[in-house]
Design a protein around this motif. Structure first.
Motif, mmCIF file in Angstrom:
data_model
loop_
_atom_site.group_PDB
_atom_site.id
_atom_site.type_symbol
_atom_site.label_atom_id
_atom_site.label_comp_id
_atom_site.label_asym_id
_atom_site.label_seq_id
_atom_site.Cartn_x
_atom_site.Cartn_y
_atom_site.Cartn_z
ATOM 1 N N LEU A 239 0.499 -1.071 0.370
ATOM 2 C CA LEU A 239 0.109 -0.105 -0.149
ATOM 3 C C LEU A 239 0.857 0.862 -0.006
ATOM 4 C CD1 LEU A 239 -3.145 -0.857 2.015
ATOM 5 C CD2 LEU A 239 -3.267 -1.090 0.262
ATOM 6 N N ASP A 240 1.911 0.692 -0.063
ATOM 7 C CA ASP A 240 2.994 2.204 0.466
ATOM 8 C C ASP A 240 3.722 2.836 -0.640
ATOM 9 O OD1 ASP A 240 1.906 2.973 2.774
ATOM 10 O OD2 ASP A 240 3.245 1.717 4.091
ATOM 11 N N GLU A 241 3.794 1.844 -1.039
ATOM 12 C CA GLU A 241 5.069 2.048 -1.827
ATOM 13 C C GLU A 241 4.630 1.679 -3.244
ATOM 14 O OE1 GLU A 241 8.880 -0.098 -1.242
ATOM 15 O OE2 GLU A 241 8.750 -0.083 1.064
ATOM 16 N N PRO A 242 4.235 2.219 -4.555
ATOM 17 C CA PRO A 242 3.907 2.040 -5.698
ATOM 18 C C PRO A 242 4.694 1.216 -6.616
ATOM 19 C CG PRO A 242 3.792 4.665 -4.870
ATOM 20 C CD PRO A 242 4.248 3.887 -4.179
ATOM 21 N N ALA A 243 6.036 1.374 -6.396
ATOM 22 C CA ALA A 243 6.851 0.752 -7.447
ATOM 23 C C ALA A 243 6.286 -0.588 -7.069
ATOM 24 C CB ALA A 243 8.019 1.618 -6.933
ATOM 25 N N TRP B 29 4.252 -2.481 -5.360
ATOM 26 C CA TRP B 29 3.322 -2.902 -6.134
ATOM 27 C C TRP B 29 2.646 -2.712 -7.617
ATOM 28 C CZ3 TRP B 29 -2.545 -3.388 -3.766
ATOM 29 C CH2 TRP B 29 -2.671 -3.059 -5.197
ATOM 30 N N ALA B 30 3.005 -2.041 -8.368
ATOM 31 C CA ALA B 30 3.291 -2.171 -10.000
ATOM 32 C C ALA B 30 4.043 -3.298 -9.932
ATOM 33 C CB ALA B 30 3.767 -1.809 -10.365
ATOM 34 N N GLU B 31 5.017 -3.987 -9.157
ATOM 35 C CA GLU B 31 5.982 -4.785 -9.397
ATOM 36 C C GLU B 31 4.988 -6.571 -9.696
ATOM 37 O OE1 GLU B 31 10.033 -7.151 -8.522
ATOM 38 O OE2 GLU B 31 9.704 -4.613 -6.811
ATOM 39 N N ALA B 32 4.864 -6.113 -7.942
ATOM 40 C CA ALA B 32 3.742 -7.855 -7.772
ATOM 41 C C ALA B 32 2.751 -7.528 -8.473
ATOM 42 C CB ALA B 32 3.120 -7.050 -6.073
ATOM 43 N N SER B 33 1.353 -6.429 -9.203
ATOM 44 C CA SER B 33 1.075 -6.981 -9.627
ATOM 45 C C SER B 33 0.946 -7.278 -11.412
ATOM 46 C CB SER B 33 0.098 -5.258 -9.622
ATOM 47 O OG SER B 33 -0.300 -4.287 -9.377
ATOM 48 N N GLU B 34 2.227 -7.084 -12.066
ATOM 49 C CA GLU B 34 3.299 -6.866 -12.912
ATOM 50 C C GLU B 34 3.604 -9.225 -13.207
ATOM 51 O OE1 GLU B 34 6.863 -6.767 -16.327
ATOM 52 O OE2 GLU B 34 6.608 -5.190 -14.903
#
Length: 302
Positions: free
Chosen positions: A4-8, A10-15
Motif C-alpha cells: 500500500l505504501d510503495e507504488p513501485a 505494488w506495480a512489480e507485484a501486479s506485473e
C-alpha cells in the motif's frame, strides 16, 4: 502495508501476478496433478543399472530446456538408477520436474538430505525409516527452534519447515553468526547456506551426502558406481564426500557459492557446460553416458 505504501512495489507485484496467474488456472493445475498421479500409480521399477546418478534439481538439471531434453533422452536410453537430491520438499520436487519435463526419479532425497524416499517391493515410494531413526537420535527440534527464535531467525514460510529441517533467509555472514549462536546454546545442529540467501538448519547426521550414501546402501549400489551432481552450497557435502572416492562428482559449469574454489578432488569433474548439459558432460567423461550429446551440441553447450 508495504504494497500500500510503495507504488513501485505494488506495480512489480501486479506485473508478477499477471505473468504467473496462468499457473493457477484449474485446468492446467488438474493436468499437472494428473501427470504426477500417473507417475505414482505406475512407477518404473529399479533394475540393475550401470550407474546411480544423484543430482540436485534447481539450476543443475533445470535452467536450459534443450539440455534437459537431452538428459531425459539419456535416462530413457541407458536406464540408470536416477535419484534427485534437492532442498525442495517431495511435492515441490515433483512439480518442478514435471514443469521442466524431466523424468520421474526412482529415488527422492528431499529437504536438503533430511528425507529419503525409496521404492518398496511394488515400486511405491516410502520414507526410509532407518535413515529417519538415525536423524532422530541426535535431534532436539524444539530446543533448536527456541535457539533460532532467540537469534531472531528470519523464517521461510511454514510449509518449508520440516521434521528435520528448519529454514530461513540469510547470507553466509549471518550463517556464520548463527553457527556460533547455536554452539553457545548447546544446540546440536548444522548450518547449510546456499544461493547467497537461504539458510537451512539440520541434524548433524543429515545432509545430501549421508542421504545419498544411505540410499545407495539400501539399493545395493556400490559407491564406485555412484555419481552426484550439483551447483550450490547445499550440494557441498555430497560433492565433498566424493572428492577422493569411492564415488564420483560433477560440478556443473554454472556452479555458485564458491564451490569451484572449495572443491578440487581428483574424482570431482568440473564441467564447462552448464545445467543438465554439464551433468551429461561429466557422465560422459566418467564413461557412463557415451554419445549422450552429439559433438556440435556439446560444443554449443560448452
Amino acid at each position: 502495508m508495504k504494497l500500500l505504501d510503495e507504488p513501485a512495489f505494488w506495480a512489480e507485484a501486479s506485473e508478477a501476478g499477471r505473468a504467473n496467474v496462468g499457473r493457477y488456472d484449474w485446468s492446467k493445475w488438474a493436468e499437472e496433478v494428473q501427470f504426477i498421479c500417473e507417475d505414482i500409480c505406475h512407477p518404473t521399477p529399479l533394475t540393475e543399472a550401470p550407474v546411480m546418478l544423484a543430482s540436485d534439481i534447481d539450476n543443475t538439471l533445470t535452467g536450459c530446456a534443450p539440455s534437459a531434453a537431452l538428459f531425459k533422452a539419456w535416462i530413457a536410453r541407458d536406464r540408470p538408477v536416477f535419484a534427485v537430491a534437492t532442498g525442495r520438499s517431495l511435492p515441490e520436487a515433483r512439480r518442478v520436474l514435471r514443469e521442466w519435463n524431466l523424468p520421474s526419479p526412482g529415488v527422492f532425497i528431499t529437504s536438503v538430505g533430511t528425507e529419503v524416499y525409496l521404492p518398496d517391493a511394488e515400486g511405491r515410494l516410502c520414507l526410509d525409516e532407518r535413515f529417519a531413526q538415525k536423524l532422530d537420535a541426535g535431534w532436539d527440534r524444539a530446543w533448536v527452534e527456541r535457539a533460532l527464535k532467540e537469534f531472531g531467525f528470519n523464517w521461510q514460510a511454514r510449509v518449508e519447515q520440516r521434521r528435520w529441517k528448519l529454514s530461513g533467509f540469510g547470507d553466509m555472514r549471518i550463517a556464520r553468526r548463527l553457527e556460533r549462536h547455536l554452539a553457545r546454546r548447546g544446540a546440536a545442529a548444522q548450518i547449510v547456506a546456499s544461493h547467497g540467501r537461504l539458510i537451512d538448519v539440520l541434524p548433524l547426521a543429515a545432509g545430501k551426502g549421508p542421504a545419498v550414501c544411505a540410499a545407495a546402501r539400501r539399493l545395493g549400489m556400490p559407491m564406485d558406481r555412484v555419481v552426484v551432481a550439483g551447483d550450490s552450497g547445499n550440494d557441498f557435502d555430497m560433492l565433498q564426500a566424493v572428492e577422493d572416492g569411492p564415488g564420483r562428482g560433477i560440478l556443473v559449469g554454472n556452479a555458485m557459492d564458491g564451490l569451484r574454489e572449495r572443491l578440487s578432488g581428483r574424482r570431482l569433474y568440473h564441467a564447462r557446460a552448464a545445467h543438465a548439459a554439464g551433468v551429461l558432460e561429466g557422465l560422459e567423461t566418467f564413461g557412463f553416458a557415451l554419445n549422450a550429446m552429439e559433438p556440435p551440441v556439446k560444443m554449443v553447450a560448452q
